[in-house]
Scaffold this active site. Structure first.
Site, PDB file in Angstrom:
ATOM      1  N   ARG A 123       0.892  -1.184   0.000  1.00 25.53           N
ATOM      2  CA  ARG A 123       0.000   0.000   0.000  1.00 25.53           C
ATOM      3  C   ARG A 123       0.918   1.219   0.000  1.00 25.53           C
ATOM      4  NH1 ARG A 123      -5.479   0.308   3.312  1.00 25.53           N
ATOM      5  NH2 ARG A 123      -6.100   1.583   1.538  1.00 25.53           N
ATOM      6  N   CYS A 163     -14.051   7.351   9.081  1.00 29.97           N
ATOM      7  CA  CYS A 163     -13.386   6.083   8.781  1.00 29.97           C
ATOM      8  C   CYS A 163     -13.231   5.248  10.047  1.00 29.97           C
ATOM      9  CB  CYS A 163     -12.058   6.323   8.070  1.00 29.97           C
ATOM     10  SG  CYS A 163     -11.355   4.821   7.342  1.00 29.97           S
ATOM     11  N   ASP A 175      -2.818   8.473   8.192  1.00 28.43           N
ATOM     12  CA  ASP A 175      -1.981   7.514   7.460  1.00 28.43           C
ATOM     13  C   ASP A 175      -0.574   8.060   7.333  1.00 28.43           C
ATOM     14  OD1 ASP A 175      -4.802   6.572   6.634  1.00 28.43           O
ATOM     15  OD2 ASP A 175      -3.417   4.980   6.042  1.00 28.43           O
ATOM     16  N   ASN A 198      -5.082  11.273   5.144  1.00 26.14           N
ATOM     17  CA  ASN A 198      -5.969  10.295   5.799  1.00 26.14           C
ATOM     18  C   ASN A 198      -7.090   9.926   4.825  1.00 26.14           C
ATOM     19  OD1 ASN A 198      -6.603   8.783   8.248  1.00 26.14           O
ATOM     20  ND2 ASN A 198      -8.390  10.105   8.444  1.00 26.14           N
ATOM     21  N   LYS A 218       3.726   7.817  12.220  1.00 22.90           N
ATOM     22  CA  LYS A 218       2.888   8.266  11.098  1.00 22.90           C
ATOM     23  C   LYS A 218       3.502   9.502  10.434  1.00 22.90           C
ATOM     24  CE  LYS A 218      -0.600   5.425  12.119  1.00 22.90           C
ATOM     25  NZ  LYS A 218      -1.937   5.896  12.368  1.00 22.90           N
TER      26      LYS A 218
HETATM   27  C1  RUB Z   1      -7.825   3.776   7.273  1.00 22.33           C
HETATM   28  C2  RUB Z   1      -7.650   5.198   7.685  1.00 22.33           C
HETATM   29  C3  RUB Z   1      -7.406   5.453   9.158  1.00 22.33           C
HETATM   30  C4  RUB Z   1      -5.888   5.569   9.362  1.00 22.33           C
HETATM   31  C5  RUB Z   1      -5.511   5.591  10.854  1.00 22.33           C
HETATM   32  O1  RUB Z   1      -7.784   3.614   5.875  1.00 22.33           O
HETATM   33  O2  RUB Z   1      -7.608   6.109   6.889  1.00 22.33           O
HETATM   34  O3  RUB Z   1      -7.979   6.668   9.540  1.00 22.33           O
HETATM   35  O4  RUB Z   1      -5.232   4.465   8.759  1.00 22.33           O
HETATM   36  O5  RUB Z   1      -5.851   4.374  11.474  1.00 22.33           O
HETATM   37  P1  RUB Z   1      -7.866   2.142   5.233  1.00 22.33           P
HETATM   38  P2  RUB Z   1      -5.126   3.891  12.831  1.00 22.33           P
HETATM   39  O6  RUB Z   1      -9.103   1.487   5.754  1.00 22.33           O
HETATM   40  O7  RUB Z   1      -7.899   2.393   3.748  1.00 22.33           O
HETATM   41  O8  RUB Z   1      -6.611   1.393   5.663  1.00 22.33           O
HETATM   42  O9  RUB Z   1      -5.329   4.970  13.837  1.00 22.33           O
HETATM   43  O10 RUB Z   1      -5.858   2.604  13.175  1.00 22.33           O
HETATM   44  O11 RUB Z   1      -3.683   3.674  12.504  1.00 22.33           O
END
Ligand code: RUB
Length: 310
Positions: free
Chosen positions: A59, A125, A194, A204, A230
C-alpha cells in the site's frame, strides 16, 4: 501467516488501518527471518530485502508501513552472521510492535483529556488511535456521544460503530455527505492519520479534508490522533505522498455504468496544517507545525538519511 500472505492481505485490505499494517509488516519480516534456518548471511539478506520491498509496495500511502520496515531492518547491514541478523530483526520487530501498542494507550490517555462530559464527537473512517481516545474518555465515566461517517466505498464506519457500540458508547452512523449538516451538533472532530507530512499536512481517508473544511467553517476543533511513526521523513526531502487509487469496482459494478463513463477511486486525501488544531501523539499533544521536530527527534536523523537513499 507468511510474508507473501501478509503483503497480499495488506493490499486486499483484509489487514487495514495504518497502525495495524505497520505492526503486521514488522511481524512479517521477523517471521521471514526466523523461517530461514540456514547460515548463509547473503541469502538471508536477499530474502529480507525481497520481503521488505513486497511489504512497502503493498500500500503506497501510509508512511507507517515504511517506518515499520525501516525500524525492523535498522542496523542490519552491520550483522556478521545469519544468526546475528535473525536475532536483530526479531528484536527490532518486537520492540516496534511493543512501542506501537503502548502508543495507542498513551494517545488514548492524552487525547481523552480534551473530551469533557456532554461532548459530541465526529469521527471519520476507522482509526484505532481516534477510537482509543473516545473509549478512554467513556471508560473514565465521561458522557460522550459519537457520530461516525460511513466512509464509502469500504464502509469502515461500520467497524467503527461496532467497536464503539461494544464499548457502550452511544453512536450514530451518518452518510459521508451528511457531515456539514451534522456539524452544528459536533463539539470536536477526532480522526486518525496515514501520514503526517513535515509541513504538518495530514494524509488520511478520502473525505477527511472535507470534514476539516466543515469543522473549520463551524469553528469546531479538528484533532488528529497519530503515533509518531505516522510522520514522514520522506516529505522532509520534498517528496509528495502518493495517493492510492483503487479499483473502480469497489465503488460500483462497472456493468451498471453507461458506456464511456469512467470511475475514479482515490482512497486518501490531504488536509493542510491550517485546518488542524492539534495532533495527539504518544509523546504529547503537539501543533501540526511541530511535525518536522517530531521527525528529527522521534524517528531520528538517520530516518531522514534513509528516506533520501530510497
Ligand atoms: C484507514 C484510515 C485510518 C488511518 C488511521 O484507511 O484512513 O484513519 O489508517 O488508522 P484504510 P489507525 O481502511 O484504507 O486502511 O489509527 O488505526 O492507525
Amino acid at each position: 501467516m507468511g510474508l507473501i500472505e501478509v503483503a497480499s492481505s495488506i493490499k486486499s485490505m483484509e489487514i487495514r488501518g495504518a497502525g495495524l499494517i505497520a505492526r503486521s509488516a514488522a511481524e512479517a519480516l521477523k517471521q521471514q527471518a526466523l523461517d530461514y534456518k540456514g547460515d548463509d548471511l547473503g541469502e538471508l539478506r536477499r530474502r529480507l530485502d525481497d520481503g521488505r520491498r513486497q511489504l512497502i509496495a503493498s500500500r503506497p500511502t501510509a508512511i507507517s508501513l515504511w517506518n515499520a520496515v525501516q525500524a525492523t531492518m535498522r542496523g542490519s547491514s552491520s550483522a556478521e552472521s545469519a544468526d546475528e541478523l535473525r536475532s536483530l530483526v526479531a528484536t527490532n520487530a518486537d520492540s516496534f510492535v511493543e512501542r506501537s501498542s503502548k502508543a495507542v494507550g498513551m494517545i488514548g490517555r492524552i487525547g481523552s483529556k480534551r473530551l469533557r462530559s456532554g461532548m459530541t464527537v465526529l469521527t471519520h473512517c476507522n482509526s484505532k488511535a481516534a477510537l482509543g481516545v473516545i473509549k478512554t474518555a467513556h471508560a473514565d465515566g465521561k458522557d460522550i456521544k459519537v457520530y461516525a461517517t460511513e466512509s464509502r466505498p469500504w464502509r469502515q464506519g461500520l467497524l467503527t460503530v461496532k467497536d464503539l457500540a461494544a464499548a457502550g458508547v452511544p453512536t450514530t452512523l451518518i452518510i459521508d455527505s451528511a457531515v456539514r449538516w451534522i456539524m452544528k451538533e459536533i463539539d470536536v472532530v477526532l480522526v486518525g492519520a496515514d501520514t503526517i507530512c513535515s509541513n504538518g499536512a495530514l494524509i488520511n481517508k478520502i473525505g477527511t479534508s472535507q470534514v476539516a473544511l466543515a469543522a473549520d467553517e463551524a469553528r469546531v476543533p479538528f484533532i488528529v490522533c497519530a503515533k509518531t511513526y505516522k510522520f514522514s521523513p520522506k516529505t522532509v526531502h520534498g517528496e509528495m505522498v502518493e495517493i492510492e487509487e483503487r479499483d473502480a469496482s469497489e465503488i460500483i459494478d462497472p456493468r451498471l455504468l453507461p458506456p464511456k463513463v469512467m470511475v475514479k477511486n482515490p482512497v486518501f486525501d490531504a488536509t493542510p496544517a491550517e485546518y488542524i488544531d492539534s495532533i495527539v501523539t504518544e509523546i504529547g499533544l503537539i501543533s501540526p507545525y511541530a511535525a518536522y521536530e517530531v521527525i528529527v527527534k522521534e524517528l531520528g536523523q538517520e530516518s531522514i538519511f534513509e528516506a533520501n537513499e530510497e
